[in-house]
Scaffold this active site. Structure first.
Site, PDB file in Angstrom:
ATOM      1  N   ASP A 157       0.804  -1.236   0.000  1.00 39.46           N
ATOM      2  CA  ASP A 157       0.000   0.000   0.000  1.00 39.46           C
ATOM      3  C   ASP A 157       0.833   1.280   0.000  1.00 39.46           C
ATOM      4  O   ASP A 157       0.303   2.349   0.242  1.00 39.46           O
ATOM      5  CB  ASP A 157      -0.976   0.007   1.187  1.00 39.46           C
ATOM      6  CG  ASP A 157      -0.274   0.191   2.518  1.00 39.46           C
ATOM      7  OD1 ASP A 157       0.870  -0.277   2.642  1.00 39.46           O
ATOM      8  OD2 ASP A 157      -0.862   0.806   3.424  1.00 39.46           O
ATOM      9  N   GLU A 158       2.127   1.161  -0.261  1.00 36.79           N
ATOM     10  CA  GLU A 158       2.976   2.360  -0.268  1.00 36.79           C
ATOM     11  C   GLU A 158       3.910   2.349  -1.473  1.00 36.79           C
ATOM     12  O   GLU A 158       4.521   1.327  -1.774  1.00 36.79           O
ATOM     13  CB  GLU A 158       3.875   2.393   0.977  1.00 36.79           C
ATOM     14  CG  GLU A 158       3.158   2.617   2.281  1.00 36.79           C
ATOM     15  CD  GLU A 158       4.136   2.549   3.449  1.00 36.79           C
ATOM     16  OE1 GLU A 158       5.119   3.302   3.460  1.00 36.79           O
ATOM     17  OE2 GLU A 158       3.917   1.692   4.326  1.00 36.79           O
TER      18      GLU A 158
HETATM   19 MG   LIG Z   1      -1.160   2.610   4.537  1.00 38.17          MG
END
Ligand SMILES: [Mg+2]
Length: 400
Positions: A104-105
């Protein structure tokens, strides 16, 4: 011309993806769990659940105590991976220097792609809107834009959900440092905080102003790196092709909380097998092993050992991991088992005096079999009772 780097961090990611997929979950406290059942752990909570204080790592039973209305959803890695792919495809349209740091990054290096920070900020606003319009209206992110990779992540950590923050001038940076604790800075945990406190450093500004040579002398390279990060000096840069991991590990909240050493040993062995499989897939070998557990009542054990040689097979690593794990008698119920390998390096061709080459060849042959026919086609006898346990799931840490 300074570098212009953005860090984009999806908010409450797995839970948001679940809420995106099922509108009935939106606006509700949702806990994504490794498996359903009271002993399960929450691996991601929605922003609504977070507002009640239900965080990652909280057990299902505890979350129910905090708020009886929490909705539990079993995690579905394929869904998150597919969503991430769609997000990263958008990123890739704006820069080639793209580092997908975790599920998620991502880091996006816009240096040379935009004229200045204003243009970068407008671009990030546009990208965030595209994620909502094209991937899912419920998917929000925090973004940081700064002159180094570290500061970009620091800025996105500081930015609230669904917003972005530009950190360009030194004065802006110092102003934000003054609003943060030492442990809010990426890379400073409790242990490092204590070491910094011992040097008389209690704030990020004090760390920023400290003499780097003294930091290097007392804390070694990590001390210097922290100082450099705060002072806007690039250490790592954005790795456009994925960089090899520094460690590979697995943790597992066991469904049967127990102090039975046979059972715990089997789980430990299974986690070692998973870690070594990833290790071999990366063509790496490990020079250090860490093992530990958390007790139901709190506390536990977490110990590491630096090895005199590098290892790669599960049996070698299990030998060290189990020595560490069982170095003290376990008298209370364990709820979580953890193992990791570190000091990683590419496999040397000269082979090892310690592990006969045929063991390594056997491990590789088994990897091929399980890649083709599944993990349960051939496995060690001691894993017989662990077939349904510690199955593949996905964490927020770095991608393979
Ligand atoms: Mg996050």
């Amino acid at each position: 011309m300074p570098s212009i780097i953005a860090h984009i961090d999806m908010n409450s990611y797995f839970a948001s993806v679940e809420q995106q997929a099922n509108p009935l979950l939106r606006g509700k406290p949702v806990g994504v769990v490794a498996y359903l059942g009271d002993n399960g752990c929450i691996i991601a909570s929605s922003k609504e659940a977070k507002s009640f204080g239900i965080k990652t790592g909280c057990s299902v039973a505890r979350a129910k105590q905090i708020h009886p209305g929490v909705v539990f959803v079993e995690n579905e890695p394929a869904k998150y991976i597919a969503t991430t792919q769609r997000i990263v495809e958008i990123f890739a349209q704006y820069t080639d220097a793209l580092e997908q740091y975790s599920i998620d990054e991502s880091f996006l290096d816009f240096t040379g792609y935009v004229k200045n920070f204003d243009e970068a900020a407008r671009l990030v606003t546009h990208i965030r809107a595209r994620i909502k319009n094209e991937v899912g209206e419920w998917l929000t992110c925090s973004a940081g834009i700064a002159t180094t990779r570290w500061l970009a992540k620091f800025a996105s950590d500081f930015a609230k959900s669904d917003s972005q923050l530009v950190l360009q001038a030194k004065e802006d940076r110092l102003r934000i440092f003054d609003q943060c604790d030492l442990v809010d800075a990426w890379g400073i945990g409790d242990a490092m905080k204590q070491r910094l406190n011992a040097l008389g450093i209690f704030t990020l500004r004090q760390l920023h102003d400290y003499a780097p040579t003294n930091l290097q002398r007392t804390l070694g390279k990590p001390g210097y790196y922290l100082w450099a990060h705060l002072n806007g000096i690039e250490i790592e840069g954005v790795a456009s092709s994925s960089r090899p991991p520094k460690s590979i590990g697995h943790t597992y909240c066991i469904p049967y909380q127990t102090h039975d050493t046979d059972y715990l040993g089997s789980i430990l062995y299974k986690l070692v097998c998973k870690a070594t499989k990833r290790l071999r897939a990366l063509d790496m070998e490990a020079g250090a092993v860490t093992a530990g557990y958390a007790l139901v009542r709190g506390g536990g054990l977490h110990v590491s050992k630096k090895l005199s040689h590098h290892v790669v097979t599960a049996d070698e690593i299990y030998r060290y991991a189990s020595q560490l794990f069982f170095s003290q008698p376990i008298k209370e119920k364990v709820r979580m088992v953890a193992v990791s390998v570190s000091s990683l390096r590419g496999i040397s061709n000269q082979g090892s005096l310690f592990a006969p080459p045929r063991d390594r060849d056997l491990a590789r042959a088994l990897d091929k079999l399980s890649a083709r026919y599944g993990d349960t086609v051939v496995y060690k006898g001691r894993l017989w009772h662990t077939k349904d346990q510690a199955q593949d799931r996905i964490g927020y840490r770095k991608l393979k």
